[in-house]
Scaffold this active site. Sequence first.
Site, PDB file in Angstrom:
ATOM      1  N   SER A  57       3.742  11.530   4.364  1.00  0.00           N
ATOM      2  CA  SER A  57       4.502  12.619   5.003  1.00  0.00           C
ATOM      3  C   SER A  57       5.487  12.074   6.040  1.00  0.00           C
ATOM      4  O   SER A  57       6.596  12.598   6.183  1.00  0.00           O
ATOM      5  CB  SER A  57       3.559  13.656   5.637  1.00  0.00           C
ATOM      6  OG  SER A  57       2.886  13.135   6.757  1.00  0.00           O
ATOM      7  N   ASN A  58       5.112  11.012   6.744  1.00  0.00           N
ATOM      8  CA  ASN A  58       6.082  10.400   7.672  1.00  0.00           C
ATOM      9  C   ASN A  58       7.251   9.778   6.912  1.00  0.00           C
ATOM     10  O   ASN A  58       8.403   9.877   7.349  1.00  0.00           O
ATOM     11  CB  ASN A  58       5.387   9.341   8.538  1.00  0.00           C
ATOM     12  CG  ASN A  58       4.700   9.951   9.741  1.00  0.00           C
ATOM     13  OD1 ASN A  58       5.370  10.445  10.662  1.00  0.00           O
ATOM     14  ND2 ASN A  58       3.382   9.938   9.754  1.00  0.00           N
ATOM     15  N   VAL A  62      -3.753  -4.517   7.953  1.00  0.00           N
ATOM     16  CA  VAL A  62      -3.433  -5.339   9.121  1.00  0.00           C
ATOM     17  C   VAL A  62      -2.616  -6.528   8.618  1.00  0.00           C
ATOM     18  O   VAL A  62      -2.977  -7.162   7.630  1.00  0.00           O
ATOM     19  CB  VAL A  62      -4.721  -5.806   9.821  1.00  0.00           C
ATOM     20  CG1 VAL A  62      -4.398  -6.782  10.942  1.00  0.00           C
ATOM     21  CG2 VAL A  62      -5.485  -4.598  10.366  1.00  0.00           C
ATOM     22  N   ASN A  79       6.347   0.677  13.687  1.00  0.00           N
ATOM     23  CA  ASN A  79       5.122   1.308  13.195  1.00  0.00           C
ATOM     24  C   ASN A  79       4.916   2.615  13.947  1.00  0.00           C
ATOM     25  O   ASN A  79       5.297   2.730  15.109  1.00  0.00           O
ATOM     26  CB  ASN A  79       3.919   0.393  13.458  1.00  0.00           C
ATOM     27  CG  ASN A  79       2.613   0.991  12.973  1.00  0.00           C
ATOM     28  OD1 ASN A  79       2.546   1.554  11.874  1.00  0.00           O
ATOM     29  ND2 ASN A  79       1.565   0.893  13.781  1.00  0.00           N
ATOM     30  N   HIS A  90       1.810   5.070  15.205  1.00  0.00           N
ATOM     31  CA  HIS A  90       0.359   5.010  15.419  1.00  0.00           C
ATOM     32  C   HIS A  90      -0.085   6.324  16.062  1.00  0.00           C
ATOM     33  O   HIS A  90       0.545   6.796  17.016  1.00  0.00           O
ATOM     34  CB  HIS A  90       0.011   3.829  16.324  1.00  0.00           C
ATOM     35  CG  HIS A  90      -1.464   3.671  16.527  1.00  0.00           C
ATOM     36  ND1 HIS A  90      -2.298   3.172  15.542  1.00  0.00           N
ATOM     37  CD2 HIS A  90      -2.266   3.978  17.572  1.00  0.00           C
ATOM     38  CE1 HIS A  90      -3.543   3.165  15.993  1.00  0.00           C
ATOM     39  NE2 HIS A  90      -3.556   3.661  17.222  1.00  0.00           N
ATOM     40  N   ASP A 148      -1.138  -3.016  16.975  1.00  0.00           N
ATOM     41  CA  ASP A 148      -0.727  -1.805  17.710  1.00  0.00           C
ATOM     42  C   ASP A 148      -0.301  -2.141  19.136  1.00  0.00           C
ATOM     43  O   ASP A 148      -0.482  -1.329  20.055  1.00  0.00           O
ATOM     44  CB  ASP A 148      -1.860  -0.763  17.722  1.00  0.00           C
ATOM     45  CG  ASP A 148      -2.263  -0.336  16.317  1.00  0.00           C
ATOM     46  OD1 ASP A 148      -1.376  -0.292  15.430  1.00  0.00           O
ATOM     47  OD2 ASP A 148      -3.457  -0.064  16.088  1.00  0.00           O
TER      48      ASP A 148
HETATM   49  C1  GAR Z   1      -0.281   9.067  10.145  1.00  0.00           C
HETATM   50  O1  GAR Z   1      -1.013   9.905  11.004  1.00  0.00           O
HETATM   51  C2  GAR Z   1      -0.033   7.726  10.829  1.00  0.00           C
HETATM   52  O2  GAR Z   1       0.197   7.820  12.217  1.00  0.00           O
HETATM   53  C3  GAR Z   1      -1.311   7.010  10.551  1.00  0.00           C
HETATM   54  O3  GAR Z   1      -1.626   7.353   9.223  1.00  0.00           O
HETATM   55  C4  GAR Z   1      -1.110   8.662   8.927  1.00  0.00           C
HETATM   56  C5  GAR Z   1      -0.281   8.566   7.663  1.00  0.00           C
HETATM   57  O4  GAR Z   1       0.111   9.839   7.230  1.00  0.00           O
HETATM   58  N1  GAR Z   1      -1.165   5.607  10.728  1.00  0.00           N
HETATM   59  C6  GAR Z   1      -2.132   4.804  11.180  1.00  0.00           C
HETATM   60  O5  GAR Z   1      -3.242   5.196  11.465  1.00  0.00           O
HETATM   61  C7  GAR Z   1      -1.738   3.351  11.306  1.00  0.00           C
HETATM   62  N2  GAR Z   1      -2.735   2.619  12.000  1.00  0.00           N
HETATM   63  P1  GAR Z   1       1.298   9.996   6.175  1.00  0.00           P
HETATM   64  O6  GAR Z   1       0.968   9.085   4.984  1.00  0.00           O
HETATM   65  O7  GAR Z   1       1.234  11.440   5.790  1.00  0.00           O
HETATM   66  O8  GAR Z   1       2.591   9.602   6.831  1.00  0.00           O
END
Ligand code: GAR
Length: 200
Positions: free
Chosen positions: A14-15, A93, A108, A110, A146
């Site tokens: 989604s991001n 990682v 990134n 987080h 991170d």
């Molecule tokens: C998001 O909440 C992102 O911040 C997190 O995974 C999700 C991915 O959602 N990332 C981490 O935890 C990285 N350590 P998405 O696939 O819908 O963008």
Amino acid sequence: MTKRVAILISGGGSNMVTLVDSMTGDHPARPVLVLSNIEGAGGLARATERGIPTATVPHKDYGGDRAAFEAELNRVLEEVAPDIICLAGFMRVLTEEFTRKWQGRMLNIHPSLLPKYRGLHTHRRALEAGDREHGCTVHEVTAELDGGPILGQATVPVYDGDTEETLAKRVLGMEHQLYPEVLRRYAAADRTPVVLSISS
Ligand code: GAR
């Protein structure tokens, strides 16, 4: 010159979608590749629907050989010569060697207000700590997990009765605002931090 952006995902993406959809018009960057370490990751189809080339480098094929996995990541990335790499829910990682190679060009997102809660289960940890505020951070990627320079943060309130799911959803909504705003600035060589919040 227009910046070339590669986006790395592991899941639904989604991001990634919000980043891709933001790069139109006078935006200083364009997406050139969406790459996943998981075969069939939901985000790959969403990228294809948007006409963005995709690639998969399944970490499972490398049986724990990080160097070989990252060598293939590098090969695929170098083919598209990205100016910027956005990690967007990319759940591997990365080694110091890989991060050093792309340092200054890799971002990134987080789901916590770094430096709080590096690593996993950030929403659960914020709830367990009794935090009244939580949020997300976009940062430059360095060898420290991170830990790189912060480029933007978005804060959300934590409500009584929140669960991991309700809190994650509220944070994700802000991720979708924060990451595109940071990328737009970063692609224009502007490192001024983006600061967003939802008030309680
Ligand atoms: C998001 O909440 C992102 O911040 C997190 O995974 C999700 C991915 O959602 N990332 C981490 O935890 C990285 N350590 P998405 O696939 O819908 O963008």
